[in-house]
Design an enzyme around this catalytic site. Structure first.
Site: not given
Ligand code: BGC
Ligand code: NOJ
Length: 814
Positions: A487
């Site tokens: 993400d």
């Molecule tokens: C986090 C990710 C997450 C995303 C979801 C980010 O701030 O680092 O792990 O998937 O937020 O919104």
């Molecule tokens: C947490 C999110 O919930 C997931 O959808 C994502 O794949 C991982 N972070 C990696 O960014």
């Protein structure tokens, strides 16, 4: 230092001191009514949706951490001293303290000044309520005159509004008190038809419902004035902050034990029958009263608890293993499976690190969660798949999240995460392999929740697949959109405005940046979808998917390979990410794991090279880090990944979710030692002795362990709600132990460590119990199967003939 120990027989983790490095929590409820509870009774409850139906308040980002909970106080009426048996909120030094987190329940008990008090918290199956079952024993040599108080602070339902809209909220709080039961009914006068209630099994000496009356001005939950005084004031909340508090007086002879039940519940009335009498403003309590009465009865409560235990015995009985490694056993048999239930229920919405107001259920997250959950309650997996698919857009794309209460796609976040649609194929494939229930493919499912748009689920999968084919970039690789699985790889974001959301800001057209990860996922999806097409006898269509998959594989070889490892992506300038040519972020874990598990490069040494590079550049004793070298500064063209200080989260943290991809890849490459070694590095039980470094619960996975660039390398963060749960379960059970549901039956293909002499397992699969005995005869992973005494070719266990439901499988490895 260790803060507790595993009680494997009772399937409990026992915490022996209250001041764990972080709150160590558990989940109550596994159907519709949920709560989180820490080892010091902190936490909150909600009905179905942590944002829209929050029942009680918890406080995030507070000092001390973890405040607001299911707080019980004991007061010595003779000395006037009072304390909480759960340590918080008064934090008296107990003479003895234990917290037992079990399957759907938590028992917290302590002893103070010769009074032992222990509370078992749980949510009975099929009910919308929670029970706090308090047992008090006088261990003194003299009689003890005591008061006990049970208290909860109500949330005004919408957790986000509750935490922000004070100008309104301080005037709307309303309660009723009837027959000693407190009813919280804020907004019931207008559009709500639900209310909460707090009841007590003993005769009460008083109640409070106005927070200020209970706590006293300028006081907190650690020192409520009413408890100090020893008398509640029967306050009736009008506005401000409604609470529920009951007082029970008792005199206990030496050695005497008394049980008191506090029950907190949620109830809905039919809209037309909200009030009683109809023209009044009084809550109609006709249907809730029998429920209250039932659970104020200790016998019924014990029976409900016994049912809960049986329920979990049944769920966990679906797969039990006995291996030479205790950490493998307790994660597979108990805790990892249990965590998979929590991630299935919560996705990433409600924990101590997820506020319950941010995210609802994630499309990619929930689909992946099925990998670890589907065997437990297939019917609920089915329902989830259909709910998720109904939020899919007609383009084949998907809303990134949806709210569990409304089941509608979340407009605030929208879509365009170009990996999302493929996870639906992965989720459906897992369901079909487990159940063989192909009828799901014919279910009529809406697009974007629009009535009239229904098409068979199978068509949703076709559109998922096409979505990528219609969005290929300059190299023929999939365009990344807002981001892919990672993400934080926001290649079209280009945000230089503080506070702007990396997730939803796109300043570029998105026609250039491509993802090698989505390419790998697409290759996997092409195979899964081809298998599904064949189940429908669409052989030609299946060939078409495979051909597209092969074409993508070629593209990856040509444009997604960097010489010693897979590239990660191309940015908006068409420059490589995850390449030797990069100054930072030269190699990423995701494509090494995922491309190999999709089968790319297994036959020609490419996969092995990628795995060797992973070991060389990314493996640490605490797990495999996400990329190297970490980004040392913010890059406009990369987005959130470079917003994190080096070693944390996606910027070179050990992101536990993707470690199992490498475990599976190692297993596919035949390296059982490597696969299990990686498994052990992040296994929470194996990390238990590292308590002060690891800091999170030793019984569940956390999202991240700080990478080697971080000052706190080895420190875990964001426990419980992470795709790590499902993927680790899937990796260890299906690829290392190799007990793998497939469309045609159960495959047994273990790739276990060389030094293991074997293992035993029991697996219930499609109504049959398979008792598996695996013994190593020599090195390697070759398998010879004997099923009910008969040698079988290959490693697929045939379905038993003649309706037999018990099958013995002997596996000789090597
Ligand atoms: C986090 C990710 C997450 C995303 C979801 C980010 O701030 O680092 O792990 O998937 O937020 O919104
Ligand atoms: C947490 C999110 O919930 C997931 O959808 C994502 O794949 C991982 N972070 C990696 O960014």
């Amino acid at each position: 230092m260790q803060y507790g120990y595993f009680d494997d027989v009772n399937r409990e983790y026992v915490i022996t001191r209250p001041d764990t490095p972080l709150p160590w929590i558990n989940y109550l409820g596994c159907q519709e009514y949920f709560g989180i509870i820490s080892n010091t009774a902190g936490g909150y409850s909600f009905y179905r949706d942590a944002r829209l139906r929050r029942i009680s308040r918890g406080r995030y980002n507070n000092v001390p951490f973890d405040f607001g909970g299911r707080y019980i106080y004991v007061r010595d009426e003779t000395s006037g001293e009072f304390w909480s048996p759960s340590w918080q909120p008064t934090r008296h030094e107990p003479e003895q303290y234990t917290c037992r987190h079990g399957m759907g329940y938590t028992t917290i008990g302590s002893k103070y000044r010769g009074i032992a008090a222990s509370t078992r918290y749980f949510v009975p199956l099929d009910e919308k309520l929670e029970i706090w079952q308090l047992t008090v024993t006088n261990e003194r040599l003299t009689p003890a005159a005591l008061s006990v108080f049970g208290s909860v602070e109500f949330c005004l339902w919408d957790a986000q509004d509750d935490a922000t809209n004070f100008q309104r909220n301080f005037s709307i709080g309303e309660v009723e008190i009837e027959d000693g039961v407190i009813y919280h009914k804020t907004e019931y006068r207008e559009r709500r038809d639900h209310f909460a209630w707090l009841a007590c099994s003993a005769e009460t000496a008083g109640f409070d419902t106005q927070r200020e009356a209970f706590l006293g001005p300028y006081r907190g939950w650690d020192k409520p004035a009413a408890v100090e005084r020893g008398a509640l004031s029967n306050s009736v909340a009008h506005g401000w902050s409604p609470i529920g508090a009951h007082q029970v007086r008792m005199v206990l002879a030496p050695g005497e034990t008394r049980q008191v039940l506090f029950v907190l519940g949620y109830h809905e009335n039919p809209v037309a029958e909200k009030f009683d009498p109809p023209e009044s403003q009084t809550v109609n309590k006709k249907t809730v009263k029998p429920v209250i009465a039932r659970y104020l009865d200790a016998v019924a409560v014990d029976a409900a608890f016994a049912r809960l235990r049986e329920y979990w015995d049944g769920l966990l009985g679906i797969l039990q293993v006995h291996t030479p490694d205790i950490h493998t056993d307790r994660m597979v048999n108990v805790w990892n499976a249990y965590q998979c239930m929590a991630t299935f229920n919560m996705s990433r919405s409600a924990s101590f690190y997820e506020s319950g107001i941010g995210r609802g259920l994630g499309f990619r997250d929930s689909n992946q969660d099925l990998l670890g959950f589907v065997q437990m309650v297939p019917a609920r997996a089915r329902e989830r798949i259909l709910d998720l698919a109904a939020t899919q857009l007609p383009t084949g794309g998907a809303y990134h999240q949806y709210q569990p209460l409304t089941k509608k796609g979340n407009n605030d976040v929208g879509g365009n995460f170009n990996d999302d649609p493929h996870w639906l194929i992965v989720g459906v494939a897992a369901y079909l392999k487990e159940t063989g229930d192909t009828s799901i493919l014919d279910e009529a499912v809406q697009y974007d929740n629009q009535p009239g748009s229904e098409q068979p689920l199978y068509e949703h999968l076709q559109r998922s697949f096409r979505y990528t084919l219609e969005r290929l970039g300059p190299h023929g690789l999939p365009l990344i959109g807002r981001a892919d699985w990672n993400d934080c790889l926001n290649l079209n974001c280009f945000s230089d405005t503080p506070g702007q959301s990396f997730q939803t800001t796109t300043n570029k057209e998105g026609k250039v940046a491509e993802s090698v990860f989505i390419a790998g996922l697409f290759v996997l999806a092409s195979k899964e979808l081809a298998d599904i097409a064949r189940l429908r006898s669409l052989d030609q269509e299946a060939e078409g998917y495979l051909a597209e998959g092969r074409r993508m594989e070629e593209t990856v070889r040509k444009h997604g390979w960097d010489g010693d490892w897979f590239l990660r992506a191309y940015d908006d300038f068409g420059s490589k990410i995850g390449s030797k040519e990069c100054a930072e972020g030269k190699i990423f874990i995701e494509t090494q794991g995922f491309c190999v598990l999709a089968g790319i490069g297994l036959g020609d040494g490419m996969a092995q090279k990628a795995l060797d590079s992973t070991r060389r550049y990314l493996a640490t004793p605490h797990g495999i880090i996400l990329q190297q070298p970490a980004y040392s500064r913010y890059y406009l063209n990369l987005g959130e990944i470079s917003s994190y200080p080096p070693g944390y989260k996606e910027n070179a943290g050990i992101f536990c979710h993707n470690n199992p991809w490498v475990m599976i890849a190692e297993a596919m490459a035949g390296n059982g030692d490597g696969a299990h070694d990686y498994y052990s590095r992040i296994n929470p039980s194996a990390r238990e002795p590292l308590g002060d470094l690891h800091r999170c619960e030793p019984y569940v996975y956390a999202q991240m362990i700080a990478g080697r660039d971080a000052p706190t390398h080895g420190e875990a963060k964001n426990s419980w709600l992470t795709g790590t749960a499902a993927w680790n379960f899937y990796a260890i059970t299906q690829w290392i132990l190799g007990i793998r549901p497939e469309h045609g039956g159960l495959r047994i293909a273990p790739v276990i460590p060389e030094r293991w002499s074997g293992f035993q397992a029991t697996r219930r699969f499609r109504g049959v119990t398979y008792r598996i005995e695996a013994a190593r005869r020599g090195p390697g992973n070759a398998v010879a199967l004997t099923v009910d005494g008969r040698a079988v070719d290959g490693n697929l266990v045939p379905l038993p003939a003649g309706g037999r439901t018990d099958v013995r499988v002997k596996v000789v490895i090597g």
